[in-house]
Design a protein around this motif. Sequence first.
Motif, PDB file in Angstrom:
ATOM      1  N   ARG A  14     -10.513  10.366 -16.923  1.00  0.00           N
ATOM      2  CA  ARG A  14     -10.917  11.342 -17.932  1.00  0.00           C
ATOM      3  C   ARG A  14     -12.447  11.484 -17.946  1.00  0.00           C
ATOM      4  N   GLU A  18     -14.588  14.875 -16.943  1.00  0.00           N
ATOM      5  CA  GLU A  18     -15.576  15.463 -17.845  1.00  0.00           C
ATOM      6  C   GLU A  18     -16.936  15.574 -17.165  1.00  0.00           C
ATOM      7  N   ASP A 117      -6.331  18.328 -20.897  1.00  0.00           N
ATOM      8  CA  ASP A 117      -6.814  17.152 -21.621  1.00  0.00           C
ATOM      9  C   ASP A 117      -5.715  16.526 -22.479  1.00  0.00           C
TER      10      ASP A 117
END
Length: 397
Positions: A14, A18, A117
């Motif tokens: 994650r 990002e 997400d």
Amino acid sequence: MLRSNPMERADALRGELEQARRQTDGLFRLISAEALYSRPISERHRLIFYLGHFDAFDWNLLARRSLSAPAFHPAFDALFERGIDPPPGQIPNDTAKDWPRRSEVEQYNFVTREWTDRHLNDMDPNLVSMAIEHRLMHAETFAYLMHNLPYGEKSGGETPETSERPAPANPMLRIAAGRATLGKSRDTFGWDNEHLAHDVDVAEFGISKYKVSNGEYLAFVREGGDAPYFWNSDNGTWFYRGMFGKIPLPLDHPVWVTWQQADVYAKWRGLALPSEAQFHLASKKATPDSHRDNFGFHRWDPIAVDAGNGSHVRTPMGPSQMTGNGWEWTCDLFAPFKGFEPHPHYPGYSADFFDGRHYVLKGASPRTADLLTRPSFRNWFRPEYPHMYAGFRLVED
């Protein structure tokens, strides 16, 4: 990239996703609104394509194919799915008016990211890695495109480093015969063309310590050789055309050329381009450092081929900048390793280019992400393609 704990690995991915998004989002803040609909390289899509492509790829891979999510904008799923690599002379003929408004693309991206997400923990980690690396690859592709924009249509980056130094001496280093491992195992993520790992016996050879410099190549041009795409001549004086400015040609920086130009130069010198296996064996003698060797988005342009002398980071005793400061052409055509299997979710990634018309590159450029500098990673381009950040070094028996 692997983590033993699945939750730790998901959290790490994650964060990497990002960070990759920040990298690509930042590119669009460097160009003017008008430039978004331009086509800086005739063989590639307009820049608006890339605004949608980063997230359309993620959506098509992670949502539609992996988790069978229903399409919310099938037209954009198809429009932004894949880039182009047409043969010379076969350029696209669309107009700026054929593309959607920026606000529409940004809304598509917002919905895609929000869905991704929320479902990231349900996704195959290897597919998430694929999405991250794909985005970072195209951050470099976008840099090639940006490089061809007029200076008035981009801003925010530094001008190239000037240098009045001559080209450094470029001795040949002997590399003892040995065994090079090409490719990688499947225990961590890799693209389909990296599989399967195998050993290649390599005879002793010599390799230049540095990439061929502008100064070395200038002697070839003065004898009638083809000038690089990144050079401009003004009243008999050569300049380097950088991302955000033009400077007098720095003789100690690497020359960036096509495979064809590199091959002709090598023959002019009575030498050759290295094979992929020779490059691997020689690179064992170097430990990459992103600041010293110039990769990982620290700069937009090249630095001296011998940069790092006297720095706090020890300069390699072997070949310098095997990773960084420009990809390096090899003599090998891009082809599958024994046991190659196309990835089921991206079957055309490599297989579409096993056509005898693309050559393997190794190493990295200033705009190559750290994740893409593992030794097994393979890049490839057509031999006449002039836009990428690619140099070369020479070998002898």
